[in-house]
Design an enzyme around this catalytic site. Structure first.
Site, mmCIF file in Angstrom:
data_model
loop_
_atom_site.group_PDB
_atom_site.id
_atom_site.type_symbol
_atom_site.label_atom_id
_atom_site.label_comp_id
_atom_site.label_asym_id
_atom_site.label_seq_id
_atom_site.Cartn_x
_atom_site.Cartn_y
_atom_site.Cartn_z
ATOM 1 N N LYS A 159 -2.793 -6.825 4.485
ATOM 2 C CA LYS A 159 -2.272 -8.046 3.844
ATOM 3 C C LYS A 159 -0.745 -8.003 3.710
ATOM 4 C CE LYS A 159 -5.365 -7.289 0.628
ATOM 5 N NZ LYS A 159 -6.300 -6.404 1.328
ATOM 6 N N ILE A 160 -0.217 -6.863 3.229
ATOM 7 C CA ILE A 160 1.228 -6.809 2.987
ATOM 8 C C ILE A 160 2.010 -6.672 4.294
ATOM 9 C CG2 ILE A 160 3.082 -5.484 1.878
ATOM 10 C CD1 ILE A 160 1.029 -4.817 -0.369
ATOM 11 N N THR A 238 7.489 0.769 0.630
ATOM 12 C CA THR A 238 7.020 0.125 -0.605
ATOM 13 C C THR A 238 5.528 0.398 -0.755
ATOM 14 O OG1 THR A 238 6.679 -1.946 0.589
ATOM 15 C CG2 THR A 238 8.734 -1.737 -0.637
ATOM 16 N N ARG A 240 3.304 4.044 -0.643
ATOM 17 C CA ARG A 240 3.054 5.174 -1.546
ATOM 18 C C ARG A 240 4.034 6.292 -1.196
ATOM 19 N NH1 ARG A 240 0.990 2.050 -4.351
ATOM 20 N NH2 ARG A 240 -1.131 2.017 -5.182
ATOM 21 N N ASP A 264 10.732 2.050 -2.760
ATOM 22 C CA ASP A 264 10.238 1.549 -4.047
ATOM 23 C C ASP A 264 9.232 2.535 -4.640
ATOM 24 O OD1 ASP A 264 10.041 -0.512 -6.086
ATOM 25 O OD2 ASP A 264 8.034 -0.926 -5.304
ATOM 26 N N GLU A 269 6.854 10.314 -8.343
ATOM 27 C CA GLU A 269 7.390 9.261 -9.214
ATOM 28 C C GLU A 269 6.794 9.239 -10.619
ATOM 29 O OE1 GLU A 269 6.172 5.861 -6.760
ATOM 30 O OE2 GLU A 269 4.812 5.243 -8.352
ATOM 31 N N HIS A 301 9.092 1.350 -8.326
ATOM 32 C CA HIS A 301 7.759 0.796 -8.037
ATOM 33 C C HIS A 301 7.610 -0.615 -8.636
ATOM 34 C CE1 HIS A 301 3.528 2.299 -6.856
ATOM 35 N NE2 HIS A 301 3.553 0.988 -6.777
ATOM 36 N N GLN A 302 8.525 -1.471 -8.272
ATOM 37 C CA GLN A 302 8.520 -2.816 -8.851
ATOM 38 C C GLN A 302 8.251 -3.917 -7.833
ATOM 39 O OE1 GLN A 302 12.985 -3.006 -9.956
ATOM 40 N NE2 GLN A 302 12.603 -5.027 -9.117
ATOM 41 N N ALA A 303 7.872 -3.506 -6.608
ATOM 42 C CA ALA A 303 7.689 -4.525 -5.569
ATOM 43 C C ALA A 303 6.639 -5.566 -5.964
ATOM 44 C CB ALA A 303 7.316 -3.869 -4.238
HETATM 45 P P1 NAD Z 1 -4.565 -3.580 2.995
HETATM 46 O O1 NAD Z 1 -5.799 -2.788 2.725
HETATM 47 O O2 NAD Z 1 -4.661 -5.058 3.136
HETATM 48 O O3 NAD Z 1 -3.882 -3.041 4.355
HETATM 49 C C1 NAD Z 1 -3.713 -1.706 4.656
HETATM 50 C C2 NAD Z 1 -3.702 -1.583 6.187
HETATM 51 O O4 NAD Z 1 -3.370 -0.247 6.523
HETATM 52 C C3 NAD Z 1 -5.074 -1.890 6.826
HETATM 53 O O5 NAD Z 1 -4.890 -2.806 7.895
HETATM 54 C C4 NAD Z 1 -5.544 -0.532 7.328
HETATM 55 O O6 NAD Z 1 -6.306 -0.610 8.503
HETATM 56 C C5 NAD Z 1 -4.223 0.162 7.583
HETATM 57 N N1 NAD Z 1 -4.294 1.622 7.566
HETATM 58 C C6 NAD Z 1 -5.089 2.445 6.829
HETATM 59 N N2 NAD Z 1 -4.807 3.732 7.100
HETATM 60 C C7 NAD Z 1 -3.826 3.708 8.030
HETATM 61 C C8 NAD Z 1 -3.120 4.715 8.724
HETATM 62 N N3 NAD Z 1 -3.377 6.006 8.519
HETATM 63 N N4 NAD Z 1 -2.174 4.338 9.609
HETATM 64 C C9 NAD Z 1 -1.919 3.044 9.842
HETATM 65 N N5 NAD Z 1 -2.550 2.036 9.221
HETATM 66 C C10 NAD Z 1 -3.497 2.383 8.338
HETATM 67 O O7 NAD Z 1 -3.532 -3.162 1.878
HETATM 68 P P2 NAD Z 1 -2.242 -3.982 1.397
HETATM 69 O O8 NAD Z 1 -2.612 -4.926 0.326
HETATM 70 O O9 NAD Z 1 -1.508 -4.486 2.604
HETATM 71 O O10 NAD Z 1 -1.390 -2.804 0.708
HETATM 72 C C11 NAD Z 1 -0.831 -1.756 1.481
HETATM 73 C C12 NAD Z 1 -0.348 -0.662 0.545
HETATM 74 O O11 NAD Z 1 0.762 -1.144 -0.212
HETATM 75 C C13 NAD Z 1 -1.364 -0.244 -0.535
HETATM 76 O O12 NAD Z 1 -2.259 0.732 -0.048
HETATM 77 C C14 NAD Z 1 -0.494 0.297 -1.618
HETATM 78 O O13 NAD Z 1 -0.325 1.692 -1.382
HETATM 79 C C15 NAD Z 1 0.856 -0.391 -1.406
HETATM 80 N N6 NAD Z 1 1.236 -1.307 -2.496
HETATM 81 C C16 NAD Z 1 2.424 -1.118 -3.119
HETATM 82 C C17 NAD Z 1 2.844 -1.976 -4.140
HETATM 83 C C18 NAD Z 1 4.180 -1.815 -4.840
HETATM 84 O O14 NAD Z 1 4.394 -2.434 -5.898
HETATM 85 N N7 NAD Z 1 5.121 -1.059 -4.315
HETATM 86 C C19 NAD Z 1 1.994 -3.016 -4.521
HETATM 87 C C20 NAD Z 1 0.789 -3.200 -3.851
HETATM 88 C C21 NAD Z 1 0.408 -2.340 -2.838
#
Ligand code: NAD
Length: 340
Positions: A159-160, A238, A240, A264, A269, A301-303
């Site tokens: 999604k992101i 942004t 982990r 981020d 952290e 971690h404020q994204a």
């Molecule tokens: P999501 O589940 O929609 O997408 C994750 C994608 O990564 C999937 O398409 C999956 O197939 C792929 N993936 C899994 N393992 C992988 C690997 N080893 N190599 C390559 N691709 C791989 O998740 P999302 O909503 O897009 O979120 C992504 C990440 O963002 C979360 O896991 C979280 O760690 C992080 N996040 C950070 C914040 C922040 O405030 N900084 C907020 C929300 C999420």
């Protein structure tokens, strides 16, 4: 069970959490209690008498924590975030502790923030802001590069990552992407091509991490992968902190192999992020060293932190809890086999 009888203990809460959850709870009428403390083995006892604990990204939901929670009657762990790398899923399942999460609350919040980090870092806007406030109007040393014509490598196009790729419509960049499960539609809709990690490392001017942290990709950005990258590459994270070996990053920043890092998240952290530590010296020498680089932009971690995301997090979390206790329905559940 009536909604008002479902007792929820929130850990690691900040004023913005309380505000958004209390607001959304006007429609759910659950019994909410907010604790400042992080959830970890030595604070888990505070959950005695509660049905649910609601935890966040830096809580430590280890075997020890889970043992205390379950033995004191907690039945549901409601993560108010998407990631669950800080939860011992297998042990939770063995103990019968159900887990729910918020799979999506605003990919726009995180994707837009990542773009903000890139633009700020590349054009030294963070440094310009400080200079001008000190009446220093020199622009010496603030030169960036045009994004137009550059190659962006996106690792993780869920999604992101997908939303981040979409934001580049109009920038005139090429996008290379890597995902365990490529999204063919993205390739059709955007100027994006899936490829190998090695090609991303070799050809990208900017690399942005958007995959979850699993045991397979811990420290995926390390000395070996960095060696394959272009000189001066910008790294954005942004996702982990533990996706990056911070010591290897520091080495590469010192040799200028890496041209900048927008972070981020940071692998250690939990001791610092979300807290005001301004009265204390930083004990973590790696974090302290990272903070000395003018071309490293670290935020706490404020994204995710937008009004829309907070409202969605509260809505989904309270709905997950209500469904579980009032309708015996596990919505947005996380199972033991989700652990990789
Ligand atoms: P999501 O589940 O929609 O997408 C994750 C994608 O990564 C999937 O398409 C999956 O197939 C792929 N993936 C899994 N393992 C992988 C690997 N080893 N190599 C390559 N691709 C791989 O998740 P999302 O909503 O897009 O979120 C992504 C990440 O963002 C979360 O896991 C979280 O760690 C992080 N996040 C950070 C914040 C922040 O405030 N900084 C907020 C929300 C999420």
């Amino acid at each position: 069970m009536k909604a008002k009888d479902v007792k929820v203990a929130f850990f690691d809460t900040k004023p913005y959490d309380k505000k958004s959850f209390e607001n959304v709870n006007k429609n759910y009428h659950l019994s909410l209690t907010f604790f400042d403390n992080k959830l970890q083995a030595d604070t888990a006892l505070m959950a005695e008498g509660f049905d649910v604990v609601c935890a966040f990204v830096n809580d430590e939901i280890t075997k020890e924590t889970i043992k205390v929670l379950v033995s004191h009657g907690v039945k549901l762990l409601a993560m108010r975030c998407a990631g669950y790398n800080n939860v011992d899923l297998k042990f939770a399942a063995e103990c019968g502790l159900a887990i729910v999460r918020v799979p999506a609350y605003s990919p726009h919040a995180v994707a837009e923030y990542t773009l903000g980090l890139l633009l700020t870092l590349n054009r030294s806007i963070h440094r310009a802001f400080c200079r001008v406030r000190e009446n220093n109007f020199s622009i010496n040393g603030l030169c960036g590069f045009d994004l137009f014509g550059k190659t962006i490598g996106i690792i993780g196009t869920g999604k992101i990552g997908a939303t981040f790729a979409e934001l580049f419509k109009g920038f005139g960049v090429k996008i290379l992407a890597y995902d365990l499960y490529p999204n063919k539609k993205l390739e059709e809709d955007l100027d994006l091509r899936y490829t190998t990690l090695d090609e991303i490392y070799e050809k990208s001017d900017i690399i942005s991490l958007h995959c979850p942290l699993t045991k397979d990709n811990l420290h995926m950005i390390n000395a070996q992968s960095i060696a394959k990258m272009r000189d001066g590459v910008i790294i954005l994270n942004t996702s982990r902190g533990k996706l990056i070996d911070s010591k290897a990053l520091i080495k590469a920043l010192k040799t200028k192999k890496i041209g900048g890092a927008g972070l981020d998240v940071y692998e250690e952290e939990s001791e610092y992020f979300f807290e005001d530590r301004s009265l204390f010296a930083i004990d973590d020498d790696v974090l302290a060293r990272l903070l000395t680089f003018p071309n490293v932009l670290i935020t706490s971690h404020q994204a995710f932190l937008t009004n829309e995301a907070l409202a969605n997090i509260a809505e989904t979390t309270l709905n997950n809890i209500s469904e579980y206790f009032l309708h015996n329905n596990l919505v947005n559940g996380v199972c033991a086999s989700c652990a990789k």
